[in-house]
Structures are given as C-alpha cells and as structure tokens.
Design a protein around this motif. Structure first.
Motif, PDB file in Angstrom:
ATOM      1  N   MET A 126       0.847  -1.200   0.000  1.00  0.00           N
ATOM      2  CA  MET A 126       0.000   0.000   0.000  1.00  0.00           C
ATOM      3  C   MET A 126       0.879   1.245   0.000  1.00  0.00           C
ATOM      4  N   GLY A 127       0.628   2.136  -0.963  1.00  0.00           N
ATOM      5  CA  GLY A 127       1.422   3.360  -1.066  1.00  0.00           C
ATOM      6  C   GLY A 127       0.927   4.427  -0.101  1.00  0.00           C
ATOM      7  N   GLU A 128       1.703   5.493  -0.022  1.00  0.00           N
ATOM      8  CA  GLU A 128       1.389   6.590   0.900  1.00  0.00           C
ATOM      9  C   GLU A 128      -0.002   7.189   0.625  1.00  0.00           C
ATOM     10  N   PHE A 129      -0.307   7.377  -0.662  1.00  0.00           N
ATOM     11  CA  PHE A 129      -1.571   8.064  -0.975  1.00  0.00           C
ATOM     12  C   PHE A 129      -2.782   7.173  -0.731  1.00  0.00           C
ATOM     13  N   GLU A 130      -2.596   5.869  -1.040  1.00  0.00           N
ATOM     14  CA  GLU A 130      -3.661   4.906  -0.769  1.00  0.00           C
ATOM     15  C   GLU A 130      -3.922   4.840   0.747  1.00  0.00           C
ATOM     16  N   LEU A 131      -2.838   4.850   1.505  1.00  0.00           N
ATOM     17  CA  LEU A 131      -2.946   4.817   2.973  1.00  0.00           C
ATOM     18  C   LEU A 131      -3.724   6.031   3.490  1.00  0.00           C
ATOM     19  N   ILE A 132      -3.396   7.194   2.982  1.00  0.00           N
ATOM     20  CA  ILE A 132      -4.094   8.422   3.414  1.00  0.00           C
ATOM     21  C   ILE A 132      -5.570   8.339   3.011  1.00  0.00           C
ATOM     22  N   ARG A 133      -5.807   7.858   1.778  1.00  0.00           N
ATOM     23  CA  ARG A 133      -7.186   7.789   1.276  1.00  0.00           C
ATOM     24  C   ARG A 133      -8.020   6.818   2.126  1.00  0.00           C
ATOM     25  N   GLN A 134      -7.411   5.700   2.464  1.00  0.00           N
ATOM     26  CA  GLN A 134      -8.180   4.671   3.166  1.00  0.00           C
ATOM     27  C   GLN A 134      -8.361   4.953   4.658  1.00  0.00           C
ATOM     28  N   TYR A 135      -7.316   5.477   5.301  1.00  0.00           N
ATOM     29  CA  TYR A 135      -7.379   5.576   6.767  1.00  0.00           C
ATOM     30  C   TYR A 135      -7.602   6.989   7.298  1.00  0.00           C
ATOM     31  N   LEU A 189     -10.944  24.830   3.367  1.00  0.00           N
ATOM     32  CA  LEU A 189     -10.389  23.744   2.558  1.00  0.00           C
ATOM     33  C   LEU A 189      -9.748  22.756   3.523  1.00  0.00           C
ATOM     34  N   GLY A 190     -10.127  21.493   3.402  1.00  0.00           N
ATOM     35  CA  GLY A 190      -9.612  20.484   4.327  1.00  0.00           C
ATOM     36  C   GLY A 190      -8.530  19.632   3.700  1.00  0.00           C
ATOM     37  N   LEU A 191      -8.416  18.413   4.157  1.00  0.00           N
ATOM     38  CA  LEU A 191      -7.391  17.467   3.709  1.00  0.00           C
ATOM     39  C   LEU A 191      -7.431  17.262   2.193  1.00  0.00           C
ATOM     40  N   GLY A 192      -6.268  17.174   1.556  1.00  0.00           N
ATOM     41  CA  GLY A 192      -6.213  16.818   0.142  1.00  0.00           C
ATOM     42  C   GLY A 192      -5.455  17.793  -0.743  1.00  0.00           C
ATOM     43  N   ASP A 193      -5.265  19.015  -0.296  1.00  0.00           N
ATOM     44  CA  ASP A 193      -4.501  19.971  -1.108  1.00  0.00           C
ATOM     45  C   ASP A 193      -3.125  20.173  -0.452  1.00  0.00           C
ATOM     46  N   ASP A 194      -2.362  21.132  -0.965  1.00  0.00           N
ATOM     47  CA  ASP A 194      -1.039  21.368  -0.383  1.00  0.00           C
ATOM     48  C   ASP A 194      -1.133  21.918   1.029  1.00  0.00           C
ATOM     49  N   CYS A 195      -2.149  22.713   1.284  1.00  0.00           N
ATOM     50  CA  CYS A 195      -2.418  23.220   2.628  1.00  0.00           C
ATOM     51  C   CYS A 195      -3.915  23.136   2.891  1.00  0.00           C
ATOM     52  N   ALA A 196      -4.283  23.169   4.127  1.00  0.00           N
ATOM     53  CA  ALA A 196      -5.683  23.395   4.493  1.00  0.00           C
ATOM     54  C   ALA A 196      -5.861  24.905   4.685  1.00  0.00           C
ATOM     55  N   ILE A 197      -7.104  25.361   4.594  1.00  0.00           N
ATOM     56  CA  ILE A 197      -7.401  26.781   4.824  1.00  0.00           C
ATOM     57  C   ILE A 197      -8.425  26.887   5.942  1.00  0.00           C
ATOM     58  N   GLY A 219      -5.424  17.684   7.726  1.00  0.00           N
ATOM     59  CA  GLY A 219      -4.305  17.308   6.864  1.00  0.00           C
ATOM     60  C   GLY A 219      -3.195  16.701   7.680  1.00  0.00           C
ATOM     61  N   GLY A 220      -2.049  16.511   7.049  1.00  0.00           N
ATOM     62  CA  GLY A 220      -0.944  15.912   7.788  1.00  0.00           C
ATOM     63  C   GLY A 220       0.203  15.548   6.880  1.00  0.00           C
ATOM     64  N   ASP A 221       0.998  14.611   7.347  1.00  0.00           N
ATOM     65  CA  ASP A 221       2.178  14.177   6.614  1.00  0.00           C
ATOM     66  C   ASP A 221       2.433  12.734   7.019  1.00  0.00           C
ATOM     67  N   THR A 222       2.879  11.923   6.062  1.00  0.00           N
ATOM     68  CA  THR A 222       3.102  10.508   6.360  1.00  0.00           C
ATOM     69  C   THR A 222       4.499  10.134   5.888  1.00  0.00           C
ATOM     70  N   THR A 223       5.311   9.618   6.810  1.00  0.00           N
ATOM     71  CA  THR A 223       6.695   9.297   6.475  1.00  0.00           C
ATOM     72  C   THR A 223       7.077   7.960   7.109  1.00  0.00           C
TER      73      THR A 223
END
Ligand code: ADP
Ligand code: MG
Length: 318
Positions: free
Chosen positions: A1-10, A25-33, A120-124
């Motif tokens: 499972m890739g990073e984007f799939e993980l974010i989409r699913q969980y 603007l919520g999760l999914g763009d470069d920033c939230a507003i 939003g967030g970051d996954t590493t």
C-alpha cells in the motif's frame, strides 16, 4: 500500500466524518485553509509522542491515537480555546494494516469526541512517532495564560489526580482488578477538559493542564506569574480506586504523576464564591497563591518522592 492509498483509506474518512465549518479547505490539497472569525484569535500548539519514550512499545494503536490527540487537545482546554481542527504528522516503521485500522478507529473516536476536524498531515517512514498540531479559537484578546495568578487567589484542580500515572503499574496486570481497570481507563482514554476550560475563560486568572504532575505544572504557573503558593495536602482530590490500590502512596501519585490532563486554575475568592454550581462541581480548592516565591506543602507530611517529579527530556538524572 502506497502513501496516498494509505491516506485515502485511513485518514480521508476521518476528515469527511467530522468536517468543520471553519475549514474553507480540508485534507487533500497542499495546505488546508482555516477561516478565523474577525472577533477571534487563533490558538495553536503542537505535541509529539515517540514510541519507547512517551508510550510503551507495542502499545495498542487505538489507545495511542486517542491519547495523542487528547494530550494535544488538553493544551487548548487550558487556554480556554474552542477546538477547531488538527493536523497529524505520522512516522511509521512499516505499513501494518491492522495497526492502521486500530489507529484510525481511535483517532476518529477522539476527533469526534473532542470536536477536532482532521485538516491534513504528513506521512513518512521511520521510528513510530506522531506529531499533532491542534488549532482552536478564543474571543479576541482572550485565552487563559499561565502568567495571571495573583496574591490571594485560590488554587483549584479539576477531577481527581494520580490515576493515569498509577495505571502504569497495571499495564501488564492479567486480569486487572476493577480498581486497576478504572485507573487504566484514565491512562488509555484521558478526557481533556475542553468544556470546563472554555467555561472558566474570563473567570480564572491562570490555567495549565496537568500533563507532567501537579507539583511540576503548578510550578510553571508560579514561575510565569512570579508568585508562590501553599497547598493543603489533605484536600488533593484522588479517586477511591487510587486510594484503595496505593494506600499511603496515593498522595505521591496525586501530587507528582502525569498524564491525567486535568486543569489547575487560579481565581480570586470572590469569583470562586460566585461560580455556578455546574462549573464549580468539577473543581476542588487545594491551596492559595502567595507573594513569597516557592511551593509550600501543608496539612500533612509530604509523601516520599518515589516518582520522577515532572517529565523533562533533557534533564540529567542525579
Ligand atoms: P505535500 O507533498 O504537498 O505536502 P502530501 O503528499 O504529504 O502533500 O499529502 C497529501 C495530502 O494528504 C495533504 O492534503 C496532506 O495534508 C494529507 N495528509 C498526508 N498525510 C496525512 C496524515 N497522516 N493524516 C492526515 N492527512 C494527511
Ligand atoms: Mg505540496
């Protein structure tokens, strides 16, 4: 499972389940507003927890998510802020779907309970670490600080102290007794005092959340306010479960154990007397603010310090 799939699913489902009108603007763009009402200030804070430091190895993922968001939200509670949204920086050693399921379940529970939208967030990849930034708002110029305690103010705490810290002794108990279960609930599922903190804004002169233990955290208030205090040890509120399990040692936990996320506030006597019952019932008076610097303990022998007083990552142990 890739990073984007993980974010989409969980994580996307959590953002979708608990939206906020304040999020342009919520999760999914470069920033939230986030839109801040003109009559409000933005209050924000970040908290990081690292496996093996802030929580034990193999700690259940659903509890971990709840505790991490609760700890972050508790800082908003202390400031008297209304919770709005949060971001999550998640560092994972591997993609373990059953872990992620538990984690997202605990995070969704907490986000819904505390009224915080996932923005939003970051996954590493790396050693298991979470950083959560929480955003809240206060009426412009509001926001309860640590620095406002005045001579003669009463020192009050919410709820009971020591349970979560004492629960560490029962993490491995098989099976835990009913009393141990009561303590463990407070460790695994702490409830930040968000409503109480908002209700007390404008009434209290200072506030702090008790994450590192009463003595350590009240010490921060006294330093910031340039004050001292005397506490009456016979008034420290502790649960029956803690008293039964720890006997003579209970008070040591009440004074020094962390992780309860109760509030410690100061307020003038006259405001305490005028406090509505619905607010006052959550608080216990435990002492008085004084001009003389330092924290004095009266009303009984000071319990032996068998715990580490207040957690400080960079303090060397002597
Ligand atoms: P960028 O590379 O532009 O910083 P990312 O690829 O890191 O964006 O993230 C894509 C989107 O997913 C962003 O909107 C980000 O906020 C969100 N996101 C990434 N990781 C998480 C997470 N752990 N929890 C919630 N949202 C996340
Ligand atoms: Mg980007």
């Amino acid at each position: 499972m890739g990073e984007f799939e993980l974010i989409r699913q969980y994580f996307e489902p959590i953002a979708d389940s608990f939206p906020s009108a304040a999020l342009e603007l919520g999760l999914g763009d470069d920033c939230a507003i986030q839109r801040i009402p003109a009559d409000c200030d933005l209050v924000f804070s970040i908290d990081t927890v690292v496996e093996g430091i802030h929580f034990p190895k193999a700690y259940p993922a659903d509890h971990l998510a709840w505790r991490a968001l609760a700890a972050a939200a508790s800082d908003l509670a202390a400031m008297g802020a209304k919770p709005v949204c949060f971001t999550l920086a998640l560092t994972l050693p591997t993609v373990n779907e059953s872990w992620l399921k538990g984690f997202s379940r605990g995070l969704a529970d907490a986000a819904g309970t505390f009224g915080l939208s996932l923005a939003g967030g970051d996954t590493t990849r790396g050693p298991l670490t979470l950083s959560l930034q929480v955003h809240g708002t206060v009426p412009r110029g509001g926001g309860t600080r640590r620095s406002g305690a005045k001579v003669g103010d009463l020192v009050c705490v919410s709820g009971t102290l020591g349970d979560a810290g004492a629960a560490l002794d029962y993490l491995e108990a098989q099976p835990p007794s009913d009393d141990a279960k009561a303590l463990l609930r407070r460790y695994h599922r702490p409830c930040p005092r968000l409503e109480l903190g908002q209700a007390l804004a404008g009434i209290v002169t200072s506030a702090i959340d008790i994450s590192d233990g009463l003595l350590a955290d009240l010490g921060h208030v006294l330093d910031a306010s340039g004050m001292g205090a005397t506490l009456d040890l016979s008034t420290i509120p502790m649960s029956q479960a803690l008293r039964r399990l720890k006997g003579d040692q209970a008070l040591g936990y009440g004074l020094r154990a962390g992780d309860d996320y109760e509030l410690c506030v100061t307020l003038p006597r006259s405001r305490w007397a005028a406090l509505p019952e619905a607010i006052g019932k959550h608080l216990t008076v435990i002492g008085t603010i004084e001009a003389e610097a330092g924290l004095r303990l009266a009303g009984g022998p000071e319990p032996a310090d068998h715990l580490d007083t207040g957690f400080d990552h960079f303090r060397s142990k002597s």
